[in-house]
Design a protein around this motif. Structure first.
Motif, short mmCIF file in Angstrom:
data_model
loop_
_atom_site.label_atom_id
_atom_site.label_comp_id
_atom_site.label_asym_id
_atom_site.label_seq_id
_atom_site.Cartn_x
_atom_site.Cartn_y
_atom_site.Cartn_z
N ILE A 21 -33.76 -12.62 -5.45
CA ILE A 21 -34.01 -12.19 -4.07
C ILE A 21 -33.36 -10.84 -3.79
CG2 ILE A 21 -33.54 -12.72 -1.65
CD1 ILE A 21 -33.78 -15.70 -2.41
N THR A 22 -32.11 -10.69 -4.25
CA THR A 22 -31.40 -9.42 -4.04
C THR A 22 -32.12 -8.27 -4.71
OG1 THR A 22 -29.29 -10.60 -3.96
CG2 THR A 22 -29.20 -8.23 -4.31
N SER A 23 -32.56 -8.50 -5.95
CA SER A 23 -33.29 -7.46 -6.68
C SER A 23 -34.59 -7.14 -5.98
CB SER A 23 -33.57 -7.92 -8.11
OG SER A 23 -32.38 -8.16 -8.80
N GLY A 24 -35.23 -8.16 -5.43
CA GLY A 24 -36.49 -7.95 -4.73
C GLY A 24 -36.32 -7.08 -3.52
N PHE A 25 -35.28 -7.33 -2.72
CA PHE A 25 -35.03 -6.52 -1.54
C PHE A 25 -34.72 -5.09 -1.93
CE2 PHE A 25 -33.92 -10.52 0.88
CZ PHE A 25 -35.01 -10.41 1.72
N TYR A 26 -33.97 -4.94 -3.02
CA TYR A 26 -33.59 -3.59 -3.45
C TYR A 26 -34.83 -2.80 -3.86
CZ TYR A 26 -31.35 0.09 -6.17
OH TYR A 26 -30.95 1.31 -6.67
N ASN A 27 -35.70 -3.47 -4.64
CA ASN A 27 -36.89 -2.80 -5.13
C ASN A 27 -37.91 -2.52 -4.03
OD1 ASN A 27 -35.97 -2.69 -7.77
ND2 ASN A 27 -36.74 -4.73 -8.25
N GLU A 28 -37.83 -3.26 -2.95
CA GLU A 28 -38.77 -3.06 -1.86
C GLU A 28 -38.47 -1.78 -1.08
OE1 GLU A 28 -38.78 -6.51 0.58
OE2 GLU A 28 -39.81 -7.75 -0.90
N LYS A 29 -37.26 -1.30 -1.18
CA LYS A 29 -36.91 -0.08 -0.46
C LYS A 29 -37.66 1.12 -1.05
CE LYS A 29 -32.21 -0.96 1.23
NZ LYS A 29 -30.81 -0.48 1.17
N PRO A 30 -38.28 1.94 -0.21
CA PRO A 30 -38.94 3.14 -0.73
C PRO A 30 -37.94 4.11 -1.32
CG PRO A 30 -38.88 3.13 1.67
CD PRO A 30 -38.43 1.78 1.23
N LYS A 31 -38.39 4.89 -2.26
CA LYS A 31 -37.51 5.83 -2.97
C LYS A 31 -37.85 7.27 -2.58
CE LYS A 31 -37.02 2.79 -7.00
NZ LYS A 31 -37.87 1.73 -6.48
N ILE A 56 -33.94 4.38 -0.59
CA ILE A 56 -33.04 4.84 -1.64
C ILE A 56 -33.25 6.34 -1.77
CG2 ILE A 56 -32.49 4.70 -4.10
CD1 ILE A 56 -33.76 1.84 -3.97
N VAL A 57 -32.21 7.12 -1.53
CA VAL A 57 -32.31 8.58 -1.53
C VAL A 57 -31.53 9.15 -2.71
CG1 VAL A 57 -31.88 10.69 -0.24
CG2 VAL A 57 -32.52 8.60 0.98
N GLU A 58 -32.18 10.00 -3.49
CA GLU A 58 -31.53 10.68 -4.62
C GLU A 58 -31.77 12.18 -4.52
OE1 GLU A 58 -29.63 9.13 -6.64
OE2 GLU A 58 -30.17 7.04 -6.19
#
Length: 228
Positions: A21-31, A56-58
Motif C-alpha cells: 500500500i505504501t509503495s502504491g501511494f508513493y508511485n501514484e504521486k506524479p513526478k 515527487i520533485v527532482e
C-alpha cells in the motif's frame, strides 16, 4: 510446532500489505523534473517542500548552465523515468558575456567579452531542445522565463533578459509549451531579496518567494493533467 509456524502468518500478511500500500501511494504521486541553472537550484528545495504531499520533485544533477550544455546532457537528465512534468529554463548563461582575462567570477565581462549565444542561436538551441525532450518523454512541458538581470551585473545586460525571453516565448508558442512568466515577479523580488545590484542571485527569502510562484504554477499544471 505447526501452531508456532502459522502464528506469525497474520503479521507477515499485514507487513506485506503495508509495504504494498505504501509503495502504491508513493508511485501514484506524479513526478516532476526541474532542469535549470543556479536560480532553479535555489528555489527547488522550496518547490519540493510546497508540493511534498502532491508530487515527487527532482532537479537535474548540478547546474544546467546554457542551452549548449542542455543539448549535450538532456537525454541523460531525463533518463528512463516516466516524468509527468518537465520544467526547464535556460537563459542567464546564454546571454552572459565572458572574457578569458576577466577577473570577475566566471570570467564575466560585458564590455570586452563575447556572448555565450546570440539571441538567434539561443532560440535555435531551444527549438532543438524542445524537440529532443518531446522525443525522449511524453511529459507535460513547462518553460520558465529568465529572471531579472540587475544593471550592474558584470557580464550581463539588463535589457537582454527581456530580449531572450521574447525569443524563447516564440519558440514555446510554436511547440505548444506552457510558459511560466516569472520575469516581472523576479524583478520585484530581486529589489528586496536579491544579493545586490551586481548579482543575479537571491537570498534564501528571495528563493522562497520564487519557489512559491513556481510551485503554484506547477500545481495548476498537475490539476490540468488530472482532468485529462
Amino acid at each position: 510446532m505447526n501452531h508456532k509456524k502459522y502464528s506469525n502468518k497474520p503479521l507477515y500478511i499485514i507487513l506485506l500489505l503495508t509495504v504494498f500500500i505504501t509503495s502504491g501511494f508513493y508511485n501514484e504521486k506524479p513526478k516532476i523534473l526541474i532542469i535549470g541553472d543556479s536560480i532553479s537550484i535555489g528555489y527547488t528545495p522550496f518547490v519540493k517542500k510546497n508540493l511534498a504531499a502532491t508530487a515527487i520533485v527532482e532537479h537535474n544533477p548540478g547546474n544546467a548552465q546554457h542551452t549548449g550544455t542542455g543539448l549535450k546532457q538532456i537525454e541523460a537528465w531525463i533518463g528512463d523515468t516516466n516524468w509527468d512534468i518537465i520544467q526547464f529554463n535556460w537563459g542567464l548563461w546564454d546571454l552572459c558575456y565572458r572574457h578569458p582575462d576577466s577577473k570577475e567570477y566566471g570570467n564575466r565581462d560585458k564590455i570586452n567579452g563575447k556572448v555565450t549565444y546570440t539571441v538567434e542561436e539561443y532560440a535555435a538551441n531551444l527549438d532543438t531542445l524542445v524537440r529532443k525532450i518531446k522525443e525522449k518523454s511524453n511529459a507535460k512541458l513547462v518553460f520558465v522565463t529568465t529572471s531579472y538581470v540587475p544593471k550592474e551585473e558584470a557580464g550581463r545586460f539588463e535589457a537582454d533578459a527581456k530580449r531572450y525571453n521574447k525569443a524563447a516565448i516564440a519558440v514555446m508558442k510554436k511547440h505548444n509549451v506552457s510558459v511560466n512568466h516569472i520575469y516581472k515577479a523576479s524583478k520585484t523580488i530581486h529589489k528586496k531579496y536579491g544579493k545586490g545590484s551586481h548579482d543575479v542571485h537571491y537570498t534564501k527569502d528571495g528563493y522562497k518567494k520564487l519557489g512559491k510562484i513556481v510551485s503554484g504554477f506547477l500545481f495548476e499544471q498537475l490539476k490540468m493533467l488530472k482532468k485529462q
